[in-house]
Scaffold this motif. Sequence first.
Motif, mmCIF file in Angstrom:
data_model
loop_
_atom_site.group_PDB
_atom_site.id
_atom_site.type_symbol
_atom_site.label_atom_id
_atom_site.label_comp_id
_atom_site.label_asym_id
_atom_site.label_seq_id
_atom_site.Cartn_x
_atom_site.Cartn_y
_atom_site.Cartn_z
ATOM 1 N N VAL A 1 -12.800 -3.907 2.841
ATOM 2 C CA VAL A 1 -11.396 -3.924 4.002
ATOM 3 C C VAL A 1 -11.875 -3.629 5.222
ATOM 4 C CG1 VAL A 1 -9.098 -3.515 4.403
ATOM 5 C CG2 VAL A 1 -9.682 -3.988 2.106
ATOM 6 N N TYR A 2 -12.320 -2.219 5.200
ATOM 7 C CA TYR A 2 -12.781 -1.703 6.474
ATOM 8 C C TYR A 2 -13.859 -2.366 7.378
ATOM 9 C CZ TYR A 2 -14.262 2.088 9.803
ATOM 10 O OH TYR A 2 -14.682 2.559 10.835
ATOM 11 N N THR A 3 -14.714 -3.022 6.478
ATOM 12 C CA THR A 3 -15.627 -3.840 7.204
ATOM 13 C C THR A 3 -15.177 -4.792 7.693
ATOM 14 O OG1 THR A 3 -17.364 -2.862 5.534
ATOM 15 C CG2 THR A 3 -18.122 -4.793 6.921
ATOM 16 N N ASN A 4 -14.201 -5.478 7.114
ATOM 17 C CA ASN A 4 -13.620 -6.666 7.677
ATOM 18 C C ASN A 4 -12.476 -6.334 8.582
ATOM 19 O OD1 ASN A 4 -15.423 -8.307 5.875
ATOM 20 N ND2 ASN A 4 -13.525 -8.174 4.137
ATOM 21 N N GLY A 5 -12.424 -5.199 9.159
ATOM 22 C CA GLY A 5 -11.146 -5.012 10.322
ATOM 23 C C GLY A 5 -9.864 -4.830 9.657
ATOM 24 N N GLY A 6 -9.889 -4.547 8.361
ATOM 25 C CA GLY A 6 -8.451 -4.409 7.717
ATOM 26 C C GLY A 6 -7.686 -3.079 7.844
ATOM 27 N N PHE A 7 -8.459 -2.010 8.499
ATOM 28 C CA PHE A 7 -7.746 -0.954 8.892
ATOM 29 C C PHE A 7 -7.039 -0.992 10.332
ATOM 30 C CE2 PHE A 7 -9.724 0.322 5.090
ATOM 31 C CZ PHE A 7 -9.614 1.816 4.857
ATOM 32 N N HIS A 8 -6.060 -0.414 10.401
ATOM 33 C CA HIS A 8 -5.143 -0.520 11.487
ATOM 34 C C HIS A 8 -4.471 0.814 11.952
ATOM 35 C CE1 HIS A 8 -5.736 -5.032 11.549
ATOM 36 N NE2 HIS A 8 -5.279 -4.878 10.303
ATOM 37 N N PRO A 9 -4.126 0.980 13.196
ATOM 38 C CA PRO A 9 -3.288 2.343 13.619
ATOM 39 C C PRO A 9 -1.918 2.269 12.954
ATOM 40 C CG PRO A 9 -4.301 1.211 15.496
ATOM 41 C CD PRO A 9 -4.370 0.499 14.372
ATOM 42 N N LEU A 10 -1.594 3.413 12.431
ATOM 43 C CA LEU A 10 -0.246 3.702 11.949
ATOM 44 C C LEU A 10 0.936 3.475 13.163
ATOM 45 C CD1 LEU A 10 1.060 4.215 9.085
ATOM 46 C CD2 LEU A 10 1.277 6.585 9.709
ATOM 47 N N GLU A 11 1.806 2.621 12.819
ATOM 48 C CA GLU A 11 2.872 2.457 14.064
ATOM 49 C C GLU A 11 3.956 3.347 13.917
ATOM 50 O OE1 GLU A 11 3.948 -1.597 13.293
ATOM 51 O OE2 GLU A 11 2.320 -2.633 13.919
ATOM 52 N N SER A 12 3.926 4.094 12.870
ATOM 53 C CA SER A 12 5.214 5.047 13.015
ATOM 54 C C SER A 12 4.684 6.426 13.543
ATOM 55 C CB SER A 12 5.932 5.241 11.625
ATOM 56 O OG SER A 12 4.721 6.151 10.681
ATOM 57 N N ALA A 13 5.605 7.493 13.528
ATOM 58 C CA ALA A 13 5.304 8.790 14.354
ATOM 59 C C ALA A 13 4.425 9.766 13.332
ATOM 60 C CB ALA A 13 6.676 9.576 14.665
ATOM 61 N N GLY A 14 4.038 9.123 12.099
ATOM 62 C CA GLY A 14 3.412 9.864 11.168
ATOM 63 C C GLY A 14 3.538 9.600 9.589
ATOM 64 N N SER A 15 4.460 8.972 9.342
ATOM 65 C CA SER A 15 4.781 8.515 7.927
ATOM 66 C C SER A 15 4.842 7.061 7.693
ATOM 67 C CB SER A 15 6.224 9.147 7.636
ATOM 68 O OG SER A 15 6.660 8.588 6.412
ATOM 69 N N THR A 16 4.486 6.675 6.585
ATOM 70 C CA THR A 16 4.228 5.653 6.234
ATOM 71 C C THR A 16 5.866 4.802 5.918
ATOM 72 O OG1 THR A 16 3.847 5.853 3.963
ATOM 73 C CG2 THR A 16 2.072 5.514 5.220
ATOM 74 N N GLY A 17 6.623 5.657 5.582
ATOM 75 C CA GLY A 17 7.894 5.290 5.226
ATOM 76 C C GLY A 17 8.288 4.887 3.665
ATOM 77 N N LEU A 18 9.174 4.719 3.065
ATOM 78 C CA LEU A 18 9.222 4.690 1.784
ATOM 79 C C LEU A 18 8.509 3.181 1.312
ATOM 80 C CD1 LEU A 18 10.460 6.218 -0.630
ATOM 81 C CD2 LEU A 18 12.549 4.691 -0.589
ATOM 82 N N ARG A 19 7.312 3.354 0.665
ATOM 83 C CA ARG A 19 6.719 2.166 0.475
ATOM 84 C C ARG A 19 6.110 2.213 -0.935
ATOM 85 N NH1 ARG A 19 3.665 -0.159 5.788
ATOM 86 N NH2 ARG A 19 5.265 -0.154 7.249
ATOM 87 N N PRO A 20 5.705 1.235 -1.728
ATOM 88 C CA PRO A 20 4.987 1.319 -3.030
ATOM 89 C C PRO A 20 3.471 1.193 -2.665
ATOM 90 C CG PRO A 20 5.788 -0.852 -2.629
ATOM 91 C CD PRO A 20 6.233 -0.182 -1.590
ATOM 92 N N GLY A 21 2.714 1.732 -3.600
ATOM 93 C CA GLY A 21 1.199 1.607 -3.602
ATOM 94 C C GLY A 21 0.561 2.808 -3.257
#
Length: 589
Positions: free
Chosen positions: A44-64
């Motif tokens: 995924v990294y090689t394919n450019g699938g990593f992106h900046p986190l848009e929040s102030a530092g937390s991912t929020g309540l998400r699964p996975g």
Amino acid sequence: MKAPAWAHAPLEVSGNEAGGKLTGLYEIWHDKSGDSVLADAQQVYTNGGFHPLESAGSTGLRPGAFWSHFTLRNNESQSVKLHIEYVDHQLVGLQAFAREFASSKPYRQVGNLSIYSPFKSRQIEHNRFVFEIIVPALSTQELMVKFDSGELGVVFPSMRIWKPETLQRNSKGEISVLAFLFGGYFLMAIFAFVGAITVKEKILYFYSLYCASKIFVWGTVLGYTHQYLMTDHFHWSYASLSSAVAILTGLIFARTFLDTRCYTPKLDYLLQLMMVNGGFLLLCALLELKALSQVSMIIALLSYPLIVPIALVRWRQGDNAAAVFALGWTTLVLGLLLQAMRDLGYVVHSPLNYYWPPLASYVEMLAIMVAVGLMVKRLRLQKDRAEKKYLQQLEVSKVDLEHLVQLRTRELEAAKARAEHEARTDPLTGIYNRRSFFEESRPLIKLALRKHIPLGVLMLDIDHFKSINDIYGHSIGDQALRATARVIAQHVRDMDVFGRIGGEEFALLVSADELGAITIAKRVHGDIAKIIINSSQGPVQFTASIGVACLQGESDILELLQRADSALYMAKRSGRNRVIEYSAEGVGA
């Protein structure tokens, strides 16, 4: 292998890192399934699938799970040993991999941490996840870190970078502060419990339980329960379980303290619904239903602020302690609100907002302790005022009160005497009943046997009494019984015992020898024959049969009555209306 052109610049590190420097949030990938491995993340990294986190530092309540990629550059002439610390406590597992930057060499694992693993298996002894990495001199290390939140959770991909010794000193400082907080909780719980025993106020028991739950919840949430108590078999559900206990005890305490059931019954229904949700959270934690636990926890945290307006309503009703309670609860709510905003990514994570919730909870308990003190003081003042008013009233009406007491005492004594008289006498004739006749006769017989005093007993039965009731009615029959009792009573002396022992049967124990007993029996027999009762059908006269027995040898009242009853039986068999004496050889008139 070269890094992509869009890769973020390396983070420069040295041997003096003090936790102020954070790994970046510029290259983050969200794996919704949570099942990805390092090879998947690399692709995924090689394919450019990593992106900046848009929040102030937390991912929020998400699964996975979330993956973070960053690089560390050491420009010094010697290698640097670093401890990388995960900044929060709400994580199920963390895996870290490292290699030389832009190298074709495979990643090596530098950290594999899980809350399900025994605490002693951790490379770095710390209540939060920490792994170690060595960055060689004048080189750059490329890292891939997997943050596993389980079914549903919050992740803070940015981690603090520490010099090992500095992290150790910082951890000791944290433990000292938390030990102070936990010690305060413990002392408040003990003082409240002792106070509850002393003054017997149930609200102090609830406050003590609420304080104890704070130790349980914050010790578990911050990771110290895993570190010091449940070191081998920890589970994520313990955090939910401790939170559910704290929420339930807090709601029970608030409901009791504010007395909403009595003063705000409509708002009390709201509190009951909140308690139901707290019970549901406890059930989900016990059944290890993480997603439902998270949803129930959010509902509990969102509804917690509603306690404040309820407390303000009680304050408006005149309860000043409720205002202090509202202030303390507001402090807790602000702490929880700050935690929620941090978890949802609206506020940047920092040591201040990380420790603010337990600190706010501590301040809340101090404020509530003051409120409880005010409430107990108010109750004591009310009691003192009531006692003072009572004493004043007692002084003013002392004479009247004494008169009333005397009057009431006489009434009670009279009632007692009446009750005793009714229990001992026959209600129709006013003479002894069967039980009293036996009770009074036994000591008299014992005395007679000891001092050789002659005694005789008369058993008397009205002849054809059933016919009197059938022909003239029960009212005339009752008059016949009363008249018979009056006639016999005329022959009773102080030492004699007279009672009605059956329907139309009477017994008379007399202090007399054989001749005297026969004489009394004949007099009674003659007087009864003279009784005349007027009825609507004309005058009514009747006779009686009498059996006489005298005390002989060692006898008791039952044997004496049986002999007299045998003589009475013979009197009836021989035609009634006569006196028969019992003797061992037979009976005689």
